[in-house]
Design a protein around this motif. Sequence first.
Motif, PDB file in Angstrom:
ATOM      1  N   ALA A 296       0.768  -1.214   0.059  1.00 17.92           N
ATOM      2  CA  ALA A 296      -0.068  -0.026   0.159  1.00 17.92           C
ATOM      3  C   ALA A 296       1.129   1.293  -0.062  1.00 17.92           C
ATOM      4  CB  ALA A 296      -0.907  -0.134   1.231  1.00 17.92           C
ATOM      5  N   PHE A 297       0.581   2.137  -0.935  1.00 13.93           N
ATOM      6  CA  PHE A 297       1.392   3.511  -0.962  1.00 13.93           C
ATOM      7  C   PHE A 297       0.483   4.611  -0.552  1.00 13.93           C
ATOM      8  CE2 PHE A 297       4.317   6.710  -1.883  1.00 13.93           C
ATOM      9  CZ  PHE A 297       5.460   6.165  -1.932  1.00 13.93           C
ATOM     10  N   LEU A 298       0.548   5.360   0.442  1.00 12.60           N
ATOM     11  CA  LEU A 298      -0.294   6.261   0.799  1.00 12.60           C
ATOM     12  C   LEU A 298       0.318   7.729   0.486  1.00 12.60           C
ATOM     13  CD1 LEU A 298      -1.623   4.849   4.030  1.00 12.60           C
ATOM     14  CD2 LEU A 298      -2.518   4.188   1.716  1.00 12.60           C
ATOM     15  N   GLY A 299      -0.137   8.657  -0.410  1.00 12.93           N
ATOM     16  CA  GLY A 299       0.809  10.092  -0.543  1.00 12.93           C
ATOM     17  C   GLY A 299       1.199   9.607  -2.131  1.00 12.93           C
ATOM     18  N   ILE A 300       0.342  10.294  -2.850  1.00 11.90           N
ATOM     19  CA  ILE A 300       1.112  10.278  -4.275  1.00 11.90           C
ATOM     20  C   ILE A 300       1.162  11.583  -4.659  1.00 11.90           C
ATOM     21  CG2 ILE A 300       0.703   9.431  -6.680  1.00 11.90           C
ATOM     22  CD1 ILE A 300       0.849   7.244  -4.641  1.00 11.90           C
ATOM     23  N   GLY A 301       2.529  12.291  -4.266  1.00  9.04           N
ATOM     24  CA  GLY A 301       2.909  13.569  -4.552  1.00  9.04           C
ATOM     25  C   GLY A 301       3.993  13.403  -5.567  1.00  9.04           C
ATOM     26  N   ILE A 302       4.754  14.445  -5.312  1.00 13.80           N
ATOM     27  CA  ILE A 302       6.049  14.347  -6.227  1.00 13.80           C
ATOM     28  C   ILE A 302       6.978  13.330  -5.990  1.00 13.80           C
ATOM     29  CG2 ILE A 302       8.298  15.809  -6.936  1.00 13.80           C
ATOM     30  CD1 ILE A 302       6.591  18.315  -6.027  1.00 13.80           C
ATOM     31  N   MET A 303       7.167  13.092  -4.854  1.00 10.60           N
ATOM     32  CA  MET A 303       8.016  11.918  -4.470  1.00 10.60           C
ATOM     33  C   MET A 303       7.276  10.683  -4.477  1.00 10.60           C
ATOM     34  SD  MET A 303      11.171  12.836  -4.068  1.00 10.60           S
ATOM     35  CE  MET A 303      11.738  11.933  -2.855  1.00 10.60           C
ATOM     36  N   GLY A 304       6.084  10.700  -4.098  1.00  9.64           N
ATOM     37  CA  GLY A 304       5.169   9.438  -3.730  1.00  9.64           C
ATOM     38  C   GLY A 304       5.196   8.640  -5.153  1.00  9.64           C
ATOM     39  N   ASN A 305       4.775   9.539  -6.179  1.00  9.47           N
ATOM     40  CA  ASN A 305       4.339   8.976  -7.472  1.00  9.47           C
ATOM     41  C   ASN A 305       5.726   8.306  -8.080  1.00  9.47           C
ATOM     42  OD1 ASN A 305       3.028   8.844 -10.425  1.00  9.47           O
ATOM     43  ND2 ASN A 305       4.618  10.570 -10.833  1.00  9.47           N
ATOM     44  N   GLU A 306       6.791   9.030  -8.230  1.00 12.45           N
ATOM     45  CA  GLU A 306       8.170   8.302  -8.522  1.00 12.45           C
ATOM     46  C   GLU A 306       8.199   7.007  -7.724  1.00 12.45           C
ATOM     47  OE1 GLU A 306       9.135   9.445 -11.245  1.00 12.45           O
ATOM     48  OE2 GLU A 306       8.736  11.693 -11.175  1.00 12.45           O
ATOM     49  N   MET A 307       8.120   6.939  -6.634  1.00 16.05           N
ATOM     50  CA  MET A 307       8.542   5.665  -5.850  1.00 16.05           C
ATOM     51  C   MET A 307       7.663   4.755  -5.971  1.00 16.05           C
ATOM     52  SD  MET A 307       9.599   7.805  -2.306  1.00 16.05           S
ATOM     53  CE  MET A 307       9.704   6.353  -1.167  1.00 16.05           C
ATOM     54  N   ALA A 308       6.122   5.097  -6.053  1.00 13.44           N
ATOM     55  CA  ALA A 308       5.144   4.068  -6.544  1.00 13.44           C
ATOM     56  C   ALA A 308       5.197   3.593  -7.784  1.00 13.44           C
ATOM     57  CB  ALA A 308       3.706   4.885  -6.241  1.00 13.44           C
TER      58      ALA A 308
ATOM     59  N   LEU B 289       4.046  11.816   3.005  1.00 16.71           N
ATOM     60  CA  LEU B 289       3.295  12.778   3.405  1.00 16.71           C
ATOM     61  C   LEU B 289       3.988  13.998   3.500  1.00 16.71           C
ATOM     62  CD1 LEU B 289       0.595  10.732   4.901  1.00 16.71           C
ATOM     63  CD2 LEU B 289       0.160  11.795   2.857  1.00 16.71           C
ATOM     64  N   SER B 290       3.136  15.307   3.537  1.00 15.97           N
ATOM     65  CA  SER B 290       4.089  16.298   3.509  1.00 15.97           C
ATOM     66  C   SER B 290       4.358  17.088   5.048  1.00 15.97           C
ATOM     67  CB  SER B 290       3.066  17.554   2.968  1.00 15.97           C
ATOM     68  OG  SER B 290       1.945  17.825   3.331  1.00 15.97           O
ATOM     69  N   HIS B 291       3.786  16.551   5.827  1.00 21.69           N
ATOM     70  CA  HIS B 291       3.920  17.010   7.390  1.00 21.69           C
ATOM     71  C   HIS B 291       3.376  16.098   8.295  1.00 21.69           C
ATOM     72  CE1 HIS B 291      -0.242  18.768   7.379  1.00 21.69           C
ATOM     73  NE2 HIS B 291       0.115  19.174   6.219  1.00 21.69           N
ATOM     74  N   PRO B 292       3.818  16.345   9.736  1.00 23.33           N
ATOM     75  CA  PRO B 292       3.015  15.385  10.742  1.00 23.33           C
ATOM     76  C   PRO B 292       1.724  15.345  11.082  1.00 23.33           C
ATOM     77  CG  PRO B 292       5.053  16.595  11.536  1.00 23.33           C
ATOM     78  CD  PRO B 292       4.768  17.128   9.950  1.00 23.33           C
ATOM     79  N   ASP B 293       0.982  16.435  10.632  1.00 20.55           N
ATOM     80  CA  ASP B 293      -0.572  16.524  10.896  1.00 20.55           C
ATOM     81  C   ASP B 293      -0.895  15.305   9.784  1.00 20.55           C
ATOM     82  OD1 ASP B 293      -0.420  17.995  12.826  1.00 20.55           O
ATOM     83  OD2 ASP B 293      -0.815  19.804  11.872  1.00 20.55           O
ATOM     84  N   ALA B 294      -0.404  15.468   8.476  1.00 26.91           N
ATOM     85  CA  ALA B 294      -0.786  14.725   7.510  1.00 26.91           C
ATOM     86  C   ALA B 294      -0.767  13.219   7.633  1.00 26.91           C
ATOM     87  CB  ALA B 294      -0.376  14.770   6.101  1.00 26.91           C
ATOM     88  N   VAL B 295       0.387  12.824   8.104  1.00 22.54           N
ATOM     89  CA  VAL B 295       0.710  11.656   8.669  1.00 22.54           C
ATOM     90  C   VAL B 295      -0.342  10.921   9.741  1.00 22.54           C
ATOM     91  CG1 VAL B 295       2.346   9.712   9.370  1.00 22.54           C
ATOM     92  CG2 VAL B 295       3.065  11.672   8.079  1.00 22.54           C
ATOM     93  N   ASN B 296      -0.364  11.772  10.705  1.00 23.50           N
ATOM     94  CA  ASN B 296      -1.489  11.624  11.813  1.00 23.50           C
ATOM     95  C   ASN B 296      -2.949  11.302  11.313  1.00 23.50           C
ATOM     96  OD1 ASN B 296      -1.849  11.280  14.812  1.00 23.50           O
ATOM     97  ND2 ASN B 296      -3.381  13.127  14.365  1.00 23.50           N
TER      98      ASN B 296
END
Length: 287
Positions: free
Chosen positions: A4-16, A65-72
């Motif tokens: 499972a990959f959660l967070g498809i942003g600039i980095m997440g897209n490339e890694m996924a 994800l971009s910051h601690p609140d988003a991860v939480n």
Amino acid sequence: MKIAFLGIGIMGNEMATRLLDAGHELRVYNRSDNAALQALVQKGAQRCDSPAIAVSGCEIIITMLSHPDAVNAVARGDHGLLQGAARNSLWMDCSTVDPEFSRSMAAVAKKAGLEFLDSPVAGSKIPARNGELVFLVGGDESSFLRAKPVLEILGRKALHCGGSGQGSAMKLVVNFMLAQTVLAAGEAVAIGQKLGLAESQLLDTLLATPVAAPILSALRPRFERKDTEVHFPLKHMLKDLKLAKASLPAGATDLALLAAGIDSYENALSTADQDFSAIYQKLTENG
């Protein structure tokens, strides 16, 4: 492997994308729709409506994800990953957060029967695309070894920095160095310009000496082209510097470069969509 990959942003897209290309079964979740998410689905990823659904039955869970609140929110919010993750699954948080937050996530993961690694990365969009990231990992040695097959797809090196939170601590140190390196390069070139030297001559000379960090050679084409494509957002660099400051023990007030760096990046921030290298352009724009 089911991941499972959660967070498809600039980095997440490339890694996924690399995980898909390596043949893994991928379930993806992002808080908002975007073109990268749609492209992953077209390549074979399964899009899920919540973190809990995405992680169901997965052996490995990756958050970027971009910051601690988003991860939480993704972990502990309504329909969060902790509600759907199978016992003994491994959660790798690749987000850049503070060490204490990583330790708190490790604790809630353990309570839910999960293994946890704080696994932030050194590297931005192109290294992520090419599998050249460096992972800075905190957590149990056994979990680190378990993650190795995934880490080897995504990066060129994985460093076990110690227990929970130590990977996140190391990432804040690395990003402080990166922030200061680009800031110093910009000021050095600005000084040279004011003394009548050309930007190309200054960069040629600086990069030929031992004082220049290797990252500057990689960034030079972007400096000279005035490339504005966002690989690592300036707002995230500023966030990381502030996290470093907030994570220090009480009384650690003699770190002048950290304070100056925060002020400089705050002054350079003008839009939400800026690469952190924009600080170089700001310092040299009147040369």
